[in-house]
Design a protein around this motif. Structure first.
Motif, PDB file in Angstrom:
ATOM      1  N   UNK A  65       0.637  -1.238   0.352  1.00  0.00           N
ATOM      2  CA  UNK A  65      -0.481  -0.501   0.096  1.00  0.00           C
ATOM      3  C   UNK A  65       1.128   1.051  -0.344  1.00  0.00           C
ATOM      4  N   UNK A  66       0.463   2.373  -0.853  1.00  0.00           N
ATOM      5  CA  UNK A  66       1.606   3.321  -0.927  1.00  0.00           C
ATOM      6  C   UNK A  66       0.496   4.474  -1.212  1.00  0.00           C
ATOM      7  N   UNK A  67       0.287   5.246  -0.780  1.00  0.00           N
ATOM      8  CA  UNK A  67      -0.205   6.654  -0.330  1.00  0.00           C
ATOM      9  C   UNK A  67       0.798   7.680  -0.280  1.00  0.00           C
ATOM     10  N   UNK A  68       0.111   8.625  -1.053  1.00  0.00           N
ATOM     11  CA  UNK A  68       1.327   9.805  -1.936  1.00  0.00           C
ATOM     12  C   UNK A  68       0.207  11.204  -1.972  1.00  0.00           C
TER      13      UNK A  68
ATOM     14  N   UNK B 249      -3.652   7.093  -3.613  1.00  0.00           N
ATOM     15  CA  UNK B 249      -3.762   5.296  -2.795  1.00  0.00           C
ATOM     16  C   UNK B 249      -3.733   4.635  -4.142  1.00  0.00           C
ATOM     17  N   UNK B 250      -2.365   3.800  -3.811  1.00  0.00           N
ATOM     18  CA  UNK B 250      -1.974   2.350  -4.824  1.00  0.00           C
ATOM     19  C   UNK B 250      -1.229   1.096  -3.457  1.00  0.00           C
ATOM     20  N   UNK B 251      -2.496   0.144  -4.200  1.00  0.00           N
ATOM     21  CA  UNK B 251      -2.692  -0.725  -3.793  1.00  0.00           C
ATOM     22  C   UNK B 251      -1.651  -2.226  -5.194  1.00  0.00           C
ATOM     23  N   UNK B 252      -0.095  -2.657  -4.635  1.00  0.00           N
ATOM     24  CA  UNK B 252       0.214  -3.287  -6.311  1.00  0.00           C
ATOM     25  C   UNK B 252       0.703  -4.315  -4.608  1.00  0.00           C
TER      26      UNK B 252
END
Length: 531
Positions: free
Chosen positions: A27-30, A45-48
């Motif tokens: 989970x990445x939050x920018x 919000x990006x989920x990889x």
């Protein structure tokens, strides 16, 4: 672009017609800030998945989107503090991953059998009563272009890591080769020292073996002397022990007699203690019965405690619902206050317009009165002029009769006739000018009457607008009073009947939606009337 959070989390993955399974996702939050053409902040919000490079879900939340999300899910924070609160929830999920029954869980669910299309990313708190959904975000699956861009970014980062690792590998190879050369050099030196030490050791061992044999012979001689000395000492010690044994046996016999006396005393004490033990056993049976009774009371108290815990949890849930409802009602009260302020402004404007219209009407009435006075004066002058004309016409008739009768005195009468004709012409001119003035005054009077009718019509319209505004204000005050009374009544009912409040708690949000929808037509009507 500012990166706020980037960690691997364990989520529960659910698809349609599939069993729930656990997987690890990143989970990445920018936070993206744009200053041209306007200053705007977006939360990305990006989920990889580190294993699957085609697994990519994105969500961009602007300040406008957050307002709708705040209203839909009943959030009590603003956009500035939302990222940190979201990160705190994710950290709570990380801390609960290792426990057997985690309290905070992450769910990723979609409606398709395969993980495709939009997906819901939810943070859920579990307890003994229910699952509480703290936050739910709807993520969209990345398109081919976004996946290519993401893979390009990953490839560039991997190339940069590869370059860094190659540089590190090169430096480590140089260091290792340097250390290997140094180690080989030291190894050759140490082998030389070892050969030298071996030769020295062989010479020392030969000399030490000869010394050891000599010392061993000396120790043997000493051992023989010591053995003879020990035999003498043991004989002396045996004699001393025999004498001590005799003394101790005599002492033991005397001690035996004392112990027999004490044994008799102890048997008597034993019988007394057995009777005391029987009494204590009877007391113990009574104490056991009392203990069983107390255990039953403890079990009943535990049951009551569990029921009270459930009631407390229910009350906490009701309090949270009431707080959400209070927030919605406060928002409604704010909207109504704004509407009241607008209606007050419109009322003040209409009152000012009414005052100006009344002043204009008063001035117009004064002008009408003045014009009516001038018309009256002009009509009186006209009546006087008509009388003069009639008088002059009578004089003309008399003069014509006199001319017919007295044709002989025409010469003397011509001057009088000329004068009278001149007077008649001047009077006719005055009559024409008076008629023209009368026509203009009549036109002015008609125009003033039209203006008066228009001002009266405007005055009536403003009176109607004022009346409708007063009706709207009275209706809004009545609605506000009814809301406050209903809110107080509901608070009293919830305090008196907690069971009824639990059954009606699910209806609170719908009622608020109906109440908010009920205010809409009144706003549209007021805006229409203001326009």
């Amino acid at each position: 672009m500012e990166e706020l959070f980037n960690k691997v989390l364990q989520v529960n993955l659910r698809c349609r017609d599939c069993e729930e399974r656990k997987t690890n996702v990143r989970v990445t939050i920018e936070l993206q800030v744009t200053t041209s053409p306007v200053h705007k902040r977006d939360l990305l919000v990006r989920i990889t998945d580190d294993i699957d490079p085609y697994f990519l879900f994105n969500l961009a939340i602007s300040e406008e989107d957050f307002q709708s999300l705040k209203v839909q899910q009943g959030l009590l924070i603003d956009f500035a503090s939302f990222p940190q609160k979201f990160i705190d929830l994710l950290n709570l999920c990380i801390s609960e991953q290792t426990s057997e029954s985690p309290r905070f869980l992450l769910h990723l669910s979609c409606q398709s059998p395969v993980l495709e299309g939009p997906a819901n990313f939810s943070v859920i708190e579990t307890n003994a009563f229910k699952h509480l959904n703290h936050l739910s975000l709807r993520l969209s699956q990345a398109s081919d272009k976004e996946v290519k861009d993401y893979l390009a970014v990953c490839l560039s980062s991997l190339k940069a890591e590869k370059h860094v690792l190659e540089m590190k590998l090169k430096t480590t190879e140089d260091d290792l080769t340097r250390q290997l050369n140094y180690a080989q050099q030291t190894l050759s030196e140490k082998t030389k020292e070892l050969d030298k030490l071996r030769s020295e050791w062989t010479t020392q061992t030969s000399s030490l073996s000869s010394l050891h044999s000599q010392e061993l012979q000396l120790e043997r001689d000493k051992a023989l002397e010591l053995q003879t000395r020990l035999q003498q000492q043991t004989e002396q010690l045996r004699q001393e022990l025999e004498s001590a044994h005799k003394k101790s046996s005599h002492q033991l016999n005397s001690r035996l007699t004392e112990l027999e006396a004490s044994c008799r005393e102890l048997t008597e004490k034993k019988y007394k203690n057995e009777s005391a033990i029987r009494d204590l056993k009877i007391k113990l049976v009574g104490a056991d019965e009392e203990c069983q009774h107390l255990k039953q009371q403890v079990l009943s108290l535990r049951r009551e405690n569990s029921t009270l815990d459930t009631e407390v949890h229910e009350k906490d849930r009701l309090v949270s619902q009431m707080q959400m409802r209070v927030a919605v009602l406060e928002q409604e009260v704010k909207d109504k206050d704004q509407l009241m302020n607008r209606t007050k402004e419109v009322l003040e404007a209409t009152q000012q317009q009414k005052e100006s219209v009344e002043e204009n009407a008063e001035s117009k009435e004064l002008q009408i009165r003045k014009l009516e006075a001038t018309v009256k004066s002009l009509s009186e002058e006209l009546i006087k002029a008509n009388g003069i004309i009639k008088k002059l016409q009578g004089e003309v008739r008399t003069l014509v009769g006199k001319i017919k009768v007295k044709n002989t005195v025409t010469v003397s009468q011509e001057k009088i006739l000329q004068e009278t004709s001149e007077k008649l012409q001047s009077v006719e001119r005055d009559l024409q000018s008076a008629q023209q003035q009368l026509i203009t005054k009549e036109e002015q009077i008609s125009k003033l009457k039209e203006q008066l009718e228009a001002t009266v019509q405007k005055l009536n319209e403003t009176k109607e607008v004022l009346k409708t505004n007063e009706n709207v204000i009275n209706w809004l005050n009545k609605q506000l009073n009814e809301k406050q009374l209903s809110r107080k009544a509901q608070g009293l009912e919830s305090l008196e009947n907690p069971a009824v409040s639990t059954t009606t708690a699910g209806l609170g949000v719908g009622d608020n939606i109906l109440m908010i929808g009920g205010v809409g037509p009144a706003r549209q009507e007021n805006s229409h009337r203001e326009g």
